[in-house]
Design a protein around this motif. Structure first.
Motif, mmCIF file in Angstrom:
data_model
loop_
_atom_site.group_PDB
_atom_site.id
_atom_site.type_symbol
_atom_site.label_atom_id
_atom_site.label_comp_id
_atom_site.label_asym_id
_atom_site.label_seq_id
_atom_site.Cartn_x
_atom_site.Cartn_y
_atom_site.Cartn_z
ATOM 1 N N ASN A 186 -18.365 16.843 -23.086
ATOM 2 C CA ASN A 186 -17.878 17.387 -21.822
ATOM 3 C C ASN A 186 -16.774 16.524 -21.218
ATOM 4 O O ASN A 186 -16.787 16.206 -20.035
ATOM 5 C CB ASN A 186 -19.031 17.534 -20.820
ATOM 6 N N CYS A 187 -15.800 16.137 -22.040
ATOM 7 C CA CYS A 187 -14.687 15.309 -21.575
ATOM 8 C C CYS A 187 -13.388 16.120 -21.612
ATOM 9 O O CYS A 187 -13.211 17.007 -22.444
ATOM 10 C CB CYS A 187 -14.522 14.054 -22.436
ATOM 11 N N THR A 188 -12.468 15.781 -20.710
ATOM 12 C CA THR A 188 -11.116 16.331 -20.726
ATOM 13 C C THR A 188 -10.179 15.235 -21.214
ATOM 14 O O THR A 188 -10.063 14.186 -20.584
ATOM 15 C CB THR A 188 -10.695 16.806 -19.330
ATOM 16 N N VAL A 189 -9.522 15.482 -22.361
ATOM 17 C CA VAL A 189 -8.700 14.457 -23.011
ATOM 18 C C VAL A 189 -7.249 14.928 -23.022
ATOM 19 O O VAL A 189 -6.939 16.026 -23.496
ATOM 20 C CB VAL A 189 -9.178 14.184 -24.449
ATOM 21 N N THR A 190 -6.348 14.092 -22.474
ATOM 22 C CA THR A 190 -4.919 14.405 -22.444
ATOM 23 C C THR A 190 -4.186 13.476 -23.394
ATOM 24 O O THR A 190 -4.253 12.257 -23.255
ATOM 25 C CB THR A 190 -4.356 14.243 -21.023
ATOM 26 N N LEU A 191 -3.473 14.053 -24.386
ATOM 27 C CA LEU A 191 -2.666 13.266 -25.319
ATOM 28 C C LEU A 191 -1.210 13.363 -24.881
ATOM 29 O O LEU A 191 -0.687 14.459 -24.677
ATOM 30 C CB LEU A 191 -2.811 13.785 -26.750
ATOM 31 N N THR A 192 -0.541 12.225 -24.717
ATOM 32 C CA THR A 192 0.859 12.197 -24.319
ATOM 33 C C THR A 192 1.693 11.496 -25.380
ATOM 34 O O THR A 192 1.243 10.536 -26.003
ATOM 35 C CB THR A 192 1.024 11.472 -22.975
ATOM 36 N N GLY A 193 2.907 11.986 -25.577
ATOM 37 C CA GLY A 193 3.819 11.327 -26.506
ATOM 38 C C GLY A 193 3.509 11.526 -27.973
ATOM 39 O O GLY A 193 4.035 10.825 -28.825
ATOM 40 N N THR A 194 2.644 12.473 -28.321
ATOM 41 C CA THR A 194 2.277 12.775 -29.710
ATOM 42 C C THR A 194 1.853 11.517 -30.466
ATOM 43 O O THR A 194 2.536 11.033 -31.369
ATOM 44 C CB THR A 194 3.433 13.466 -30.451
ATOM 45 N N PRO A 195 0.714 10.894 -30.108
ATOM 46 C CA PRO A 195 0.261 9.692 -30.813
ATOM 47 C C PRO A 195 -0.064 9.994 -32.280
ATOM 48 O O PRO A 195 -0.487 11.098 -32.628
ATOM 49 C CB PRO A 195 -0.997 9.288 -30.040
ATOM 50 N N ALA A 196 0.146 8.985 -33.137
ATOM 51 C CA ALA A 196 -0.084 9.140 -34.579
ATOM 52 C C ALA A 196 -1.337 8.373 -34.990
ATOM 53 O O ALA A 196 -1.563 7.244 -34.539
ATOM 54 C CB ALA A 196 1.125 8.624 -35.357
ATOM 55 N N PHE A 197 -2.163 8.999 -35.863
ATOM 56 C CA PHE A 197 -3.371 8.362 -36.375
ATOM 57 C C PHE A 197 -3.242 8.261 -37.896
ATOM 58 O O PHE A 197 -3.246 9.271 -38.604
ATOM 59 C CB PHE A 197 -4.607 9.157 -35.962
ATOM 60 N N TYR A 237 -13.264 9.561 -37.880
ATOM 61 C CA TYR A 237 -13.624 9.004 -39.188
ATOM 62 C C TYR A 237 -15.100 8.639 -39.151
ATOM 63 O O TYR A 237 -15.584 7.975 -38.224
ATOM 64 C CB TYR A 237 -12.774 7.764 -39.472
ATOM 65 N N ALA A 238 -15.852 9.089 -40.156
ATOM 66 C CA ALA A 238 -17.279 8.770 -40.240
ATOM 67 C C ALA A 238 -17.652 8.523 -41.700
ATOM 68 O O ALA A 238 -17.260 9.278 -42.590
ATOM 69 C CB ALA A 238 -18.121 9.907 -39.663
ATOM 70 N N THR A 239 -18.427 7.456 -41.939
ATOM 71 C CA THR A 239 -18.874 7.144 -43.293
ATOM 72 C C THR A 239 -20.192 6.387 -43.221
ATOM 73 O O THR A 239 -20.562 5.853 -42.176
ATOM 74 C CB THR A 239 -17.807 6.317 -44.045
ATOM 75 N N SER A 240 -20.925 6.378 -44.348
ATOM 76 C CA SER A 240 -22.178 5.626 -44.488
ATOM 77 C C SER A 240 -23.211 6.051 -43.449
ATOM 78 O O SER A 240 -23.637 5.277 -42.588
ATOM 79 C CB SER A 240 -21.906 4.113 -44.387
ATOM 80 N N LEU A 241 -23.608 7.323 -43.529
ATOM 81 C CA LEU A 241 -24.690 7.864 -42.700
ATOM 82 C C LEU A 241 -24.394 7.751 -41.210
ATOM 83 O O LEU A 241 -25.273 7.480 -40.395
ATOM 84 C CB LEU A 241 -26.011 7.155 -43.024
ATOM 85 N N SER A 242 -23.156 7.956 -40.827
ATOM 86 C CA SER A 242 -22.762 7.848 -39.429
ATOM 87 C C SER A 242 -22.460 9.232 -38.860
ATOM 88 O O SER A 242 -22.399 10.231 -39.580
ATOM 89 C CB SER A 242 -21.533 6.947 -39.286
ATOM 90 N N MET A 243 -22.234 9.277 -37.517
ATOM 91 C CA MET A 243 -21.999 10.563 -36.869
ATOM 92 C C MET A 243 -20.960 10.412 -35.765
ATOM 93 O O MET A 243 -20.917 9.389 -35.067
ATOM 94 C CB MET A 243 -23.298 11.132 -36.279
ATOM 95 N N VAL A 244 -20.122 11.439 -35.633
ATOM 96 C CA VAL A 244 -19.222 11.595 -34.493
ATOM 97 C C VAL A 244 -19.519 12.957 -33.883
ATOM 98 O O VAL A 244 -19.491 13.971 -34.573
ATOM 99 C CB VAL A 244 -17.740 11.509 -34.896
ATOM 100 N N VAL A 245 -19.841 12.991 -32.581
ATOM 101 C CA VAL A 245 -20.140 14.237 -31.878
ATOM 102 C C VAL A 245 -18.998 14.539 -30.923
ATOM 103 O O VAL A 245 -18.597 13.679 -30.121
ATOM 104 C CB VAL A 245 -21.470 14.119 -31.101
ATOM 105 N N SER A 246 -18.441 15.765 -30.999
ATOM 106 C CA SER A 246 -17.401 16.219 -30.076
ATOM 107 C C SER A 246 -17.840 17.570 -29.533
ATOM 108 O O SER A 246 -17.595 18.614 -30.123
ATOM 109 C CB SER A 246 -16.047 16.328 -30.791
ATOM 110 N N LEU A 247 -18.514 17.545 -28.367
ATOM 111 C CA LEU A 247 -19.137 18.746 -27.818
ATOM 112 C C LEU A 247 -18.544 19.060 -26.453
ATOM 113 O O LEU A 247 -18.420 18.185 -25.596
ATOM 114 C CB LEU A 247 -20.652 18.527 -27.679
ATOM 115 N N LEU A 248 -18.165 20.339 -26.260
ATOM 116 C CA LEU A 248 -17.604 20.810 -24.995
ATOM 117 C C LEU A 248 -16.397 19.970 -24.582
ATOM 118 O O LEU A 248 -16.207 19.647 -23.409
ATOM 119 C CB LEU A 248 -18.670 20.776 -23.889
ATOM 120 N N MET A 249 -15.582 19.594 -25.559
ATOM 121 C CA MET A 249 -14.403 18.763 -25.298
ATOM 122 C C MET A 249 -13.176 19.651 -25.087
ATOM 123 O O MET A 249 -12.999 20.669 -25.759
ATOM 124 C CB MET A 249 -14.158 17.804 -26.463
ATOM 125 N N THR A 250 -12.304 19.252 -24.163
ATOM 126 C CA THR A 250 -11.035 19.938 -23.923
ATOM 127 C C THR A 250 -9.896 18.977 -24.236
ATOM 128 O O THR A 250 -9.744 17.943 -23.572
ATOM 129 C CB THR A 250 -10.929 20.410 -22.467
#
Length: 732
Positions: A659-670, A676-689
């Motif tokens: 439930n977060c509002t995320v603003t990206l400016t300037g077209t950041p590069a990754f 990124y998730a590895t070795s029995l890990s988790m990333v949750v992105s729920l109700l994100m804008t």
């Protein structure tokens, strides 16, 4: 061909069974898109209880049943959603906007011709004739001429403005750069202005709105031909302005006299230079006749008066008696006797006959008789007085021989007077510091500082204040009885106690503040480390748990995080490590160079972002969790710089963004991936804008790990390329 070329309606094929199905499908499509009217075009997910036949234009980034149908027409038919791909030129009425929109082939935009301008009464938001109109020039015409004619009688062109300070004018341009303007320019007077470059303007004519008076701010009346005057005038008379007749230039009736003096001229003439010269010469002669021969010229008279008429040469304007004496050339003790209060005293003494008698008395007995005093009864005898004051005479002599310095004290010791220094007095006191067996000395007890009492400190044998040691050899912790705030400022000092938001009270580093919090027993009370505005180049590392149930928050400026910047080189901005270690963070802009992550949690620690934050450029990761947890819940934050990864979860870690509002400016590069998730890990992105864009892979998942967007679709995370999974990785 199975479908019609324009609307894509299905044909009934030859020898087709169940022909009514195909026919009904075509009828259903026609019912949805012919005379197209939609309820809304701003929704990214379907409504919960749509009415049968309800139509919508799907907004950008759709989710749920509308996923991957951005821009399509969604119609709820027979209890299910049907989607129709629009063709260029389709027109739809949007009910909630009361406006018509047209599909350009790539997007739905407001219809700019015909009905649909916004009011449903034939009005237009913009109108361009042979050219494009825009939101500033809403009516635009490109033609050789424009005709506005009457409709039987008058025709008036009206230009209306809102307030007196606004502008209502006609602007004439060359190459869309202003050259001339007339109208109400910034006030209600009528202006005529010109410009050579469209930026700098010169007023030519101004007509006052109240009087109608015309002024020429940059025009001088004149020229080689002169200025015209009244119809007739007398040669040689002076030209004037005549307000009574209304003539700008009139005959004054006055002329230059040919010669003469002031006495010979009438009021109708103006004296010549010769007349003035004659008058001045006569005045000079009068001055010369009234002074001695030493001053028979003006120069000599001026030299004689020099310095004689100033305030410094008389007593008319003196500031003080000293100034008056200087002006008069008098010196105290030479020309005049200095004033003394003793003169008044002696005058009073002289007026007293009794005192005069006393002064003339030949003995003590005579003085006592004059005063009616009896020795031994009313007054001590001379011998008694001598006996009483004789010891004092010796003390006075001894004291007079001393040479004390500032802060010294006179002390009578061992039958003699001496001056004692503060250090000597301190040494005389009975308090001891140190061990008497190894050179201990007497001296004053050092004063405690703020916080010593709260810390339970006591005076040790070596003269310092310290907390008592416990059974385990560690210091006794201060037990909080209320919530506490420690302050950090760029102008603070780590030798302060951190309890005041001043340069003399605040710490200089966040690390010092958290180290001090680590010495407390929080009990049930929260502690906030409030960091002041500025840039801090030293990060903060938390490696141990806090004692007590209270929460610890590291807070900058949650309203404007860029006011408090943590910018490190070769280290993490904020890191926590160890089982049970927990830190709340908000209100910072975080950035690193060379190496290091913005947030780093490891070995069972937890970092919770509880308020607005900004991630700048990071040498490694923005959020890095290794066998730990990072939580971002119900906040708004910004990404203004790139990194290797935004969310990096490894070795059974969990990063939860809900439930977060995320603003990206300037077209950041990754460079690796956004998530990124590895070795029995988790990333949750729920109700994100997410708003804005980024470059790089959306996700990279391996080692039986999961990135869960809860059905958000392949483009739920920012990035310029698709994500990837390997070795049991799952994207949900």
């Amino acid at each position: 061909m199975d479908d019609t070329p324009n609307l894509g309606l299905p044909y009934i094929m030859a020898a087709q069974s169940q022909k009514h199905v195909t026919h009904n499908e075509a009828i259903r499509a026609l019912d949805a898109i012919v005379q197209l009217s939609v309820l809304d075009r701003d929704l990214s997910e379907p409504p919960e209880s749509p009415a049968e036949g309800a139509c919508y234009i799907v907004a950008a980034s759709p989710t749920g049943a509308w996923a991957d149908h951005a821009g399509d027409v969604a119609a709820y038919q027979d209890g299910a959603w049907m989607f129709y791909l629009p063709r260029e030129g389709w027109i739809a009425w949007v009910a909630d906007e009361e406006a018509a929109v047209v599909f350009s082939g790539s997007a739905w935009t407001a219809l700019s011709t015909g009905e649909g301008g916004g009011g449903g009464s034939g009005d237009f938001a913009t109108l361009g004739i042979n050219t494009d109109a825009d939101t500033t020039n809403r009516l635009a015409v490109s033609a050789d001429a424009t005709l506005l004619s009457h409709d039987g009688d008058d025709h008036r062109l009206k230009i209306n403005k809102a307030t007196a300070t606004d502008t209502a004018s006609l602007l004439y341009q060359t190459g869309f750069s202003g050259r001339a303007e007339m109208g109400l320019a910034g006030d209600d007077d009528f202006h005529f202005k010109v410009s050579a470059d469209g930026t700098s303007w010169n007023e030519a004519i101004v007509i006052d709105k109240d009087t109608g008076v015309v002024s020429f701010p940059n025009t001088t009346i004149g020229g080689s031909g002169g200025v015209g005057g009244p119809g007739s005038s007398t040669d040689g008379n002076i030209a004037t302005f005549n307000g009574t007749s209304g003539d700008a230039i009139a005959d004054s009736g006055k002329a230059f006299s040919i010669d003469g003096t002031f006495a010979a001229n009438s009021d109708a003439n103006v004296p010549t230079e010769k007349a003035v010269k004659t008058y001045v010469a006569s005045a000079i002669d009068a001055v010369r006749d009234g002074v001695s021969s030493a001053y028979d010229t003006l120069a000599e008279l001026a030299a004689g008066l020099a310095g004689k008429l100033t305030a410094a040469s008389n007593l008319s304007d003196v500031a003080s008696a000293a100034t008056a004496r200087t002006n008069l050339g008098l010196a105290i003790g030479t020309n005049v006797q200095a004033y003394s209060a003793n003169l008044t005293t002696f005058a009073a003494i002289a007026a007293s006959s009794n005192v005069q008698s006393l002064l003339g008395a030949a003995s003590y007995a005579a003085m006592r008789a004059q005063l009616d005093l009896e020795a031994g009864t009313d007054f001590y005898s001379k011998s008694a007085v001598d006996a009483a004051f004789q010891p004092l005479d010796g003390d006075l002599t001894a004291v007079a021989g001393l040479t004390p310095s500032n802060d010294d004290v006179l002390q009578r010791k061992s039958g003699a007077w001496s001056n004692r220094t503060p250090a000597q007095l301190t040494a005389d006191l009975s308090a001891f510091t140190g061990d008497s067996g190894s050179g201990g000395v007497k001296g004053l007890v050092p004063a405690p500082i703020a916080g010593d009492a709260a810390g339970g400190k006591f005076l040790r044998a070596d003269g310092s204040w310290a907390a008592p040691t416990g059974g385990g050899g560690g210091a006794t912790r201060e037990l909080l009885t209320a919530a506490r705030t420690y302050y950090v400022r760029t102008d603070g000092s780590d030798s302060n106690n951190g309890l005041a938001n001043t340069s003399g009270g605040a710490f200089a580093t966040m690390q010092k503040a958290l180290d001090v919090v680590g010495t407390l027993d929080l009990s049930i009370y929260d502690v906030t480390v409030q960091v002041g505005a500025g840039t801090y180049t030293a990060g903060v590392s938390l490696a141990g748990t806090f004692v007590g149930a209270g929460a610890v928050t590291l807070r900058g400026d949650p309203t404007t995080p860029t006011n408090v910047v943590i910018s490190t080189t070769g280290s993490h901005c904020i890191s926590a490590s160890g089982d049970g270690v927990h830190l709340n963070v908000s209100g910072f802009k975080l950035q690193t160079t060379t190496s290091g992550s913005c947030l780093s949690a490891g070995k069972g620690a937890r970092i919770s972002v509880t308020g607005a934050i900004e991630f700048g450029s990071a040498a490694t990761y923005h959020c890095a969790a290794d066998a730990s947890n990072i939580d971002l819940t119900s906040i708004s934050y910004k990404i203004s710089g790139g990194a290797g990864v935004h969310f990096a979860s490894v070795s059974g870690a969990n990063i939860s963004a809900v439930n977060c509002t995320v603003t990206l400016t300037g077209t950041p590069a990754f460079s690796t991936a956004f998530a990124y998730a590895t070795s029995l890990s988790m990333v949750v992105s729920l109700l994100m804008t997410y708003s804005g864009s980024a470059t790089g892979k959306r996700y990279d998942i391996s080692g039986n790990s999961v990135v869960n967007t809860f059905g958000g679709g392949a483009s739920a995370l920012p990035g310029g390329t698709a994500g990837s999974t390997a070795t049991g990785g799952q994207y949900l």
